[in-house]
Enzyme design. Structure first.
Site, PDB file in Angstrom:
ATOM      1  N   PRO A  35       8.551 -16.176  -5.423  1.00  0.00           N
ATOM      2  CA  PRO A  35       7.846 -15.227  -4.554  1.00  0.00           C
ATOM      3  C   PRO A  35       8.177 -15.314  -3.065  1.00  0.00           C
ATOM      4  O   PRO A  35       7.693 -14.491  -2.293  1.00  0.00           O
ATOM      5  CB  PRO A  35       6.372 -15.569  -4.802  1.00  0.00           C
ATOM      6  CG  PRO A  35       6.379 -16.984  -5.245  1.00  0.00           C
ATOM      7  CD  PRO A  35       7.667 -17.219  -5.953  1.00  0.00           C
ATOM      8  N   ASP A  58      18.567  -9.090  -3.475  1.00  0.00           N
ATOM      9  CA  ASP A  58      17.645  -7.966  -3.272  1.00  0.00           C
ATOM     10  C   ASP A  58      16.781  -8.153  -2.035  1.00  0.00           C
ATOM     11  O   ASP A  58      16.702  -9.236  -1.473  1.00  0.00           O
ATOM     12  CB  ASP A  58      16.711  -7.867  -4.484  1.00  0.00           C
ATOM     13  CG  ASP A  58      17.332  -7.084  -5.607  1.00  0.00           C
ATOM     14  OD1 ASP A  58      18.435  -6.554  -5.418  1.00  0.00           O
ATOM     15  OD2 ASP A  58      16.703  -7.015  -6.671  1.00  0.00           O
ATOM     16  N   LYS A  80      17.102  -2.356  -1.544  1.00  0.00           N
ATOM     17  CA  LYS A  80      16.285  -1.258  -2.066  1.00  0.00           C
ATOM     18  C   LYS A  80      17.053   0.042  -2.055  1.00  0.00           C
ATOM     19  O   LYS A  80      17.799   0.320  -1.135  1.00  0.00           O
ATOM     20  CB  LYS A  80      15.073  -1.085  -1.151  1.00  0.00           C
ATOM     21  CG  LYS A  80      13.798  -1.624  -1.736  1.00  0.00           C
ATOM     22  CD  LYS A  80      12.630  -0.808  -1.244  1.00  0.00           C
ATOM     23  CE  LYS A  80      11.997  -1.409  -0.028  1.00  0.00           C
ATOM     24  NZ  LYS A  80      10.798  -0.874   0.449  1.00  0.00           N
ATOM     25  N   GLY A 111      13.970 -11.256  -6.382  1.00  0.00           N
ATOM     26  CA  GLY A 111      12.668 -11.845  -6.061  1.00  0.00           C
ATOM     27  C   GLY A 111      11.874 -12.140  -7.332  1.00  0.00           C
ATOM     28  O   GLY A 111      12.040 -11.458  -8.336  1.00  0.00           O
ATOM     29  N   GLY A 112      11.036 -13.157  -7.272  1.00  0.00           N
ATOM     30  CA  GLY A 112      10.160 -13.483  -8.405  1.00  0.00           C
ATOM     31  C   GLY A 112      10.969 -13.852  -9.621  1.00  0.00           C
ATOM     32  O   GLY A 112      11.859 -14.701  -9.560  1.00  0.00           O
ATOM     33  N   ASP A 113      10.663 -13.208 -10.730  1.00  0.00           N
ATOM     34  CA  ASP A 113      11.428 -13.384 -11.960  1.00  0.00           C
ATOM     35  C   ASP A 113      12.137 -12.065 -12.237  1.00  0.00           C
ATOM     36  O   ASP A 113      11.516 -11.001 -12.199  1.00  0.00           O
ATOM     37  CB  ASP A 113      10.468 -13.713 -13.119  1.00  0.00           C
ATOM     38  CG  ASP A 113      11.218 -13.946 -14.414  1.00  0.00           C
ATOM     39  OD1 ASP A 113      11.416 -15.121 -14.775  1.00  0.00           O
ATOM     40  OD2 ASP A 113      11.645 -12.965 -15.063  1.00  0.00           O
ATOM     41  N   ILE A 116      10.672  -9.585 -14.756  1.00  0.00           N
ATOM     42  CA  ILE A 116       9.330  -9.016 -14.570  1.00  0.00           C
ATOM     43  C   ILE A 116       9.396  -7.991 -13.456  1.00  0.00           C
ATOM     44  O   ILE A 116       9.536  -8.353 -12.277  1.00  0.00           O
ATOM     45  CB  ILE A 116       8.281 -10.125 -14.313  1.00  0.00           C
ATOM     46  CG1 ILE A 116       8.225 -11.013 -15.559  1.00  0.00           C
ATOM     47  CG2 ILE A 116       6.912  -9.495 -13.995  1.00  0.00           C
ATOM     48  CD1 ILE A 116       7.170 -12.053 -15.586  1.00  0.00           C
ATOM     49  N   THR A 141       7.043 -15.653 -10.924  1.00  0.00           N
ATOM     50  CA  THR A 141       6.766 -14.266 -10.583  1.00  0.00           C
ATOM     51  C   THR A 141       5.649 -14.178  -9.531  1.00  0.00           C
ATOM     52  O   THR A 141       4.856 -15.108  -9.374  1.00  0.00           O
ATOM     53  CB  THR A 141       6.434 -13.462 -11.864  1.00  0.00           C
ATOM     54  OG1 THR A 141       6.406 -12.081 -11.537  1.00  0.00           O
ATOM     55  CG2 THR A 141       5.110 -13.864 -12.477  1.00  0.00           C
ATOM     56  N   ALA A 142       5.634 -13.046  -8.817  1.00  0.00           N
ATOM     57  CA  ALA A 142       4.678 -12.888  -7.711  1.00  0.00           C
ATOM     58  C   ALA A 142       3.237 -13.150  -8.145  1.00  0.00           C
ATOM     59  O   ALA A 142       2.466 -13.758  -7.396  1.00  0.00           O
ATOM     60  CB  ALA A 142       4.810 -11.491  -7.117  1.00  0.00           C
ATOM     61  N   MET A 194       3.671  -3.440  -7.127  1.00  0.00           N
ATOM     62  CA  MET A 194       4.141  -2.182  -6.519  1.00  0.00           C
ATOM     63  C   MET A 194       3.045  -1.111  -6.491  1.00  0.00           C
ATOM     64  O   MET A 194       3.333   0.076  -6.627  1.00  0.00           O
ATOM     65  CB  MET A 194       5.356  -1.620  -7.307  1.00  0.00           C
ATOM     66  CG  MET A 194       6.557  -2.523  -7.263  1.00  0.00           C
ATOM     67  SD  MET A 194       7.905  -1.930  -8.309  1.00  0.00           S
ATOM     68  CE  MET A 194       7.423  -2.561  -9.896  1.00  0.00           C
TER      69      MET A 194
HETATM   70  N1  SAH Z   1      10.514  -9.458 -10.008  1.00  0.00           N
HETATM   71  C1  SAH Z   1       9.440  -9.585  -9.047  1.00  0.00           C
HETATM   72  C2  SAH Z   1       8.670  -8.300  -8.876  1.00  0.00           C
HETATM   73  C3  SAH Z   1       9.487  -7.171  -8.294  1.00  0.00           C
HETATM   74  S1  SAH Z   1       8.564  -5.703  -8.118  1.00  0.00           S
HETATM   75  C4  SAH Z   1       8.526 -10.719  -9.481  1.00  0.00           C
HETATM   76  O1  SAH Z   1       8.652 -11.234 -10.579  1.00  0.00           O
HETATM   77  O2  SAH Z   1       7.675 -11.102  -8.680  1.00  0.00           O
HETATM   78  C5  SAH Z   1       8.123  -5.771  -6.424  1.00  0.00           C
HETATM   79  C6  SAH Z   1       6.643  -6.020  -6.281  1.00  0.00           C
HETATM   80  O3  SAH Z   1       6.351  -7.374  -6.533  1.00  0.00           O
HETATM   81  C7  SAH Z   1       6.112  -5.767  -4.882  1.00  0.00           C
HETATM   82  O4  SAH Z   1       5.854  -4.412  -4.668  1.00  0.00           O
HETATM   83  C8  SAH Z   1       4.837  -6.570  -4.918  1.00  0.00           C
HETATM   84  O5  SAH Z   1       3.838  -5.887  -5.622  1.00  0.00           O
HETATM   85  C9  SAH Z   1       5.255  -7.763  -5.752  1.00  0.00           C
HETATM   86  N2  SAH Z   1       5.649  -8.919  -4.934  1.00  0.00           N
HETATM   87  C10 SAH Z   1       6.855  -9.495  -4.868  1.00  0.00           C
HETATM   88  N3  SAH Z   1       6.833 -10.569  -4.055  1.00  0.00           N
HETATM   89  C11 SAH Z   1       5.562 -10.661  -3.605  1.00  0.00           C
HETATM   90  C12 SAH Z   1       4.882 -11.563  -2.738  1.00  0.00           C
HETATM   91  N4  SAH Z   1       5.507 -12.601  -2.175  1.00  0.00           N
HETATM   92  N5  SAH Z   1       3.573 -11.344  -2.511  1.00  0.00           N
HETATM   93  C13 SAH Z   1       2.917 -10.334  -3.085  1.00  0.00           C
HETATM   94  N6  SAH Z   1       3.499  -9.453  -3.899  1.00  0.00           N
HETATM   95  C14 SAH Z   1       4.804  -9.624  -4.172  1.00  0.00           C
END
Ligand code: SAH
Length: 274
Positions: A35, A58, A80, A111-113, A116, A141-142, A194
């Site tokens: 995250p 990304d 983006k 970002g995140g996973d 997901i 994931t976030a 999102m």
């Molecule tokens: N693959 C990512 C998600 C991508 S979709 C994951 O697994 O986290 C993008 C959305 O993820 C953003 O619009 C927001 O809703 C969320 N997001 C990603 N990073 C974040 C963070 N650090 N804090 C809060 N929301 C986050």
């Protein structure tokens, strides 16, 4: 690290020297960057980044995460779709396939996973179809980052038996194709990715489909980063709170009784100071 500022330039350039005989294909490593806080990278992700020669990343990848990439590696921001120096999804896939075919291995950092709401699934599928070998490195994931860093125990068993991750992003037809009835069920936690831009619609539809308007609700912005903010309220007042606090993407919407535990847990995390 050499940053490639304009990906359009990069897209035009990647052909390898003409080898004698067939070029061995490169391999793609799809890496989840977590995250934002670099300490939330997995060891496997750090290993992949340290060994990278070329990284396509990304917009939601934390800047600090990129420090693990070697000085002399190439970093390409593919970001983006809406912004200027970036590529649409199909072109990112084309670029990866072309690079791998020209013999270059690369890290695809998200970002995140990546699996997901990260379109990692489409990329993995396209690579498989193109006959390019790849590895998948999971990321936090976030929702998990927000749960842990903002003090929301997503499946505390006194309050939730189900955890749902949903997207609040509009589809091409401008509609939110969510199963509102399923999201409004009791004893569950709903995390919406999102969704900030459509917060008012989301809250209104959930209320219309039976989610009590006093359901505890939170917005977690920039989870895990020093700039993290967590704003709590109810299903009813969340849109107004979002406006009042000018909540911006990236942020998650978290709904469910577990959010009521947030102040207590946060106090504990901050050392129980008053
Ligand atoms: N693959 C990512 C998600 C991508 S979709 C994951 O697994 O986290 C993008 C959305 O993820 C953003 O619009 C927001 O809703 C969320 N997001 C990603 N990073 C974040 C963070 N650090 N804090 C809060 N929301 C986050």
């Amino acid at each position: 690290m050499s940053f490639v500022e304009d990906v359009r330039w990069f897209t035009a350039a990647p052909t390898a020297d003409e080898p004698d005989g067939p070029t061995p294909q490169g391999r793609v490593t799809l890496v989840g960057a977590g995250p934002g806080d670099p300490e939330l990278l997995t060891l496997r992700a750090v290993k992949a980044l340290r060994g990278a020669r070329l990284v396509l990343y990304d917009n939601l990848v934390g800047k600090e995460v990129l420090r693990y990439v070697p000085e002399d590696a190439e970093l390409v921001y593919v970001g983006k779709e809406s912004s200027r120096h970036t590529l649409p999804q199909e072109s990112i896939i084309d670029l990866m396939v072309r690079l791998a075919r020209s013999g270059r291995s690369l890290v695809r950092l998200k970002g995140g996973d990546g699996f997901i709401f990260g379109r990692g699934g489409e990329e993995a599928q396209a690579l498989a179809e193109a006959g390019i070998a790849f590895d998948v490195v999971p990321g936090i994931t976030a929702a998990q980052g927000a749960g842990a860093c903002a003090g929301i125990p997503l499946t505390h068993r006194d309050h939730a038996a189900t955890l749902v991750f949903a997207t609040g992003h509009l589809r091409a037809n401008n509609e939110l194709s969510l199963d509102w009835e399923a999201l409004a069920r009791p004893r569950q936690t709903v995390v919406i990715y999102m969704g900030v831009g459509n917060l008012a619609t989301i809250c209104r539809e959930l209320a219309r489909h039976g989610l009590p308007t006093d359901t505890p609700a939170a917005l977690v912005e920039q989870a895990s980063l020093p700039s993290q903010r967590c704003i709590t309220g109810t299903l009813q007042d969340l849109p107004q709170l979002a406006e009042q606090h000018a909540v911006r993407s990236p942020a998650l919407i978290v709904l469910g009784q577990v959010v009521a535990l947030q102040p207590q847990l946060m106090r504990g995390m901050q050392g129980l100071a008053a």
